[in-house]
Design an enzyme around this catalytic site. Structure first.
Site, PDB file in Angstrom:
ATOM      1  N   HIS A  51       9.403  18.405  18.807  1.00 39.52           N
ATOM      2  CA  HIS A  51       7.857  18.322  18.949  1.00 39.52           C
ATOM      3  C   HIS A  51       7.278  17.480  19.969  1.00 39.52           C
ATOM      4  O   HIS A  51       7.810  16.522  20.442  1.00 39.52           O
ATOM      5  CB  HIS A  51       7.523  17.942  17.345  1.00 39.52           C
ATOM      6  CG  HIS A  51       7.653  19.136  16.272  1.00 39.52           C
ATOM      7  ND1 HIS A  51       6.997  18.619  14.940  1.00 39.52           N
ATOM      8  CD2 HIS A  51       8.213  20.145  16.406  1.00 39.52           C
ATOM      9  CE1 HIS A  51       7.450  19.772  14.322  1.00 39.52           C
ATOM     10  NE2 HIS A  51       8.064  20.651  15.081  1.00 39.52           N
ATOM     11  N   GLU A  57       5.211  14.876  19.756  1.00 37.47           N
ATOM     12  CA  GLU A  57       5.174  13.619  19.649  1.00 37.47           C
ATOM     13  C   GLU A  57       6.470  13.079  19.723  1.00 37.47           C
ATOM     14  O   GLU A  57       6.862  12.001  20.444  1.00 37.47           O
ATOM     15  CB  GLU A  57       4.825  13.397  18.193  1.00 37.47           C
ATOM     16  CG  GLU A  57       3.512  13.777  17.675  1.00 37.47           C
ATOM     17  CD  GLU A  57       3.398  15.264  17.052  1.00 37.47           C
ATOM     18  OE1 GLU A  57       3.978  16.123  17.372  1.00 37.47           O
ATOM     19  OE2 GLU A  57       2.860  15.354  15.969  1.00 37.47           O
ATOM     20  N   CYS A  86       3.473  16.168  11.901  1.00 40.77           N
ATOM     21  CA  CYS A  86       4.256  16.442  10.714  1.00 40.77           C
ATOM     22  C   CYS A  86       5.105  15.493  10.089  1.00 40.77           C
ATOM     23  O   CYS A  86       5.087  14.197  10.541  1.00 40.77           O
ATOM     24  CB  CYS A  86       4.960  17.831  11.110  1.00 40.77           C
ATOM     25  SG  CYS A  86       6.632  16.974  11.929  1.00 40.77           S
ATOM     26  N   CYS A  94       7.529  13.933  12.548  1.00 41.10           N
ATOM     27  CA  CYS A  94       6.942  12.872  13.760  1.00 41.10           C
ATOM     28  C   CYS A  94       6.607  11.645  13.109  1.00 41.10           C
ATOM     29  O   CYS A  94       6.674  10.676  13.710  1.00 41.10           O
ATOM     30  CB  CYS A  94       5.986  13.635  14.473  1.00 41.10           C
ATOM     31  SG  CYS A  94       6.777  15.090  15.590  1.00 41.10           S
TER      32      CYS A  94
HETATM   33 ZN   LIG Z   1       5.899  17.154  14.241  1.00 39.43          ZN
END
Ligand SMILES: [Zn+2]
Length: 256
Positions: A156, A158, A186, A189
């Site tokens: 992701h 991040e 999410c 993260c």
């Molecule tokens: Zn994430």
């Protein structure tokens, strides 16, 4: 049972803050954070007001915490019982971190860079999310969403930005760093952000499906976790949400 420190007597409006119980300087400090009366102080909450004073660099001692509680009650601070004081300190310990937000200009500048990174993701057919990690006014890590291309469920935006920042600093702990991201983090993260001890997270658009900073869950406000991260949101929310919906619209159109 300790009595709740929130059980105030009947609310009286427009009672100005006074010394005693507050130190004279504290009345000015409170005015600077928009608290002018007893009603203002009760509405903000004693613990939040205390943490906001601390975040703005004021000397926030336990004695000030008790004086604020006394001011909210309209009493002298030495009328607080030992139970009252302990209850206040428990609330303080359980409160999510409070920090002042970065300036509006900073938030815009770094989120625009995160949007540029999100465009790179879209160019590779990935959901457009971008992130940057900032320390002392410099970007030390950039990332964009790449789980498909990297065949990596953890890629992701991040995570990519956190990894890059950790490489820059030579340390997985990102003390004093802020993370800017176009979409609410999410749970994965959020976990990595907390683990890295990031100081502040600034996200643009909320994620009603997997957001772990308030939308579905709020890991940053979970007192049982060892939290260090304050969260701000809303700047460029519409633009970042539009960037995502444009991507999904195009994808649908291609498949029609
Ligand atoms: Zn994430």
């Amino acid at each position: 049972m300790a009595t709740s420190v929130k059980s105030f007597p009947k609310l009286r409006h427009h009672v100005p803050l006074s010394s005693p119980p507050l130190p004279p300087a504290a009345i000015d400090w409170l005015r600077d954070i928009g608290i002018r009366s007893q009603a203002d102080l009760r509405q903000r909450g004693v613990v939040l007001a205390f943490l906001q004073l601390k975040a703005s660099g004021k000397t926030a001692t336990r004695r000030l915490l008790f004086a604020l509680e006394a001011a909210a009650r309209g009493a002298h601070w030495n009328t607080l019982s030992e139970d009252d004081k302990q209850a206040l300190q428990r609330q303080l310990a359980a409160h999510p971190p409070v920090a002042l937000p970065p300036s509006a200009e900073e938030q815009q500048d770094y989120l625009i860079e995160a949007m540029r990174l999100a465009d790179l993701a879209a160019g590779e057919g990935e959901v457009p999310v971008g992130a940057v990690v900032v320390k002392n006014g410099a970007i030390i890590g950039r990332g964009y969403n790449q789980p498909i291309g990297r065949r990596d469920p953890s890629a992701h935006a991040e995570m990519q930005a956190l990894r890059a920042a950790a490489q820059t600093l030579g340390n997985y702990r990102l003390d004093g760093c802020d993370l800017y991201v176009t979409l609410e983090p999410c749970p994965m993260c959020a976990g990595a952000i907390l683990h890295a001890r990031v100081a502040r997270v600034i996200y643009a658009a909320a994620d009603a499906k997997t957001g772990a900073a308030g939308s579905v869950a709020n890991l940053f406000a979970e007192p049982r976790l060892n939290h260090h991260t304050a969260v701000f949101s809303g700047t460029l929310a519409d633009r970042c949400a539009a960037q995502l919906s444009a991507f999904f619209r195009q994808k649908r159109d291609r498949h029609d």
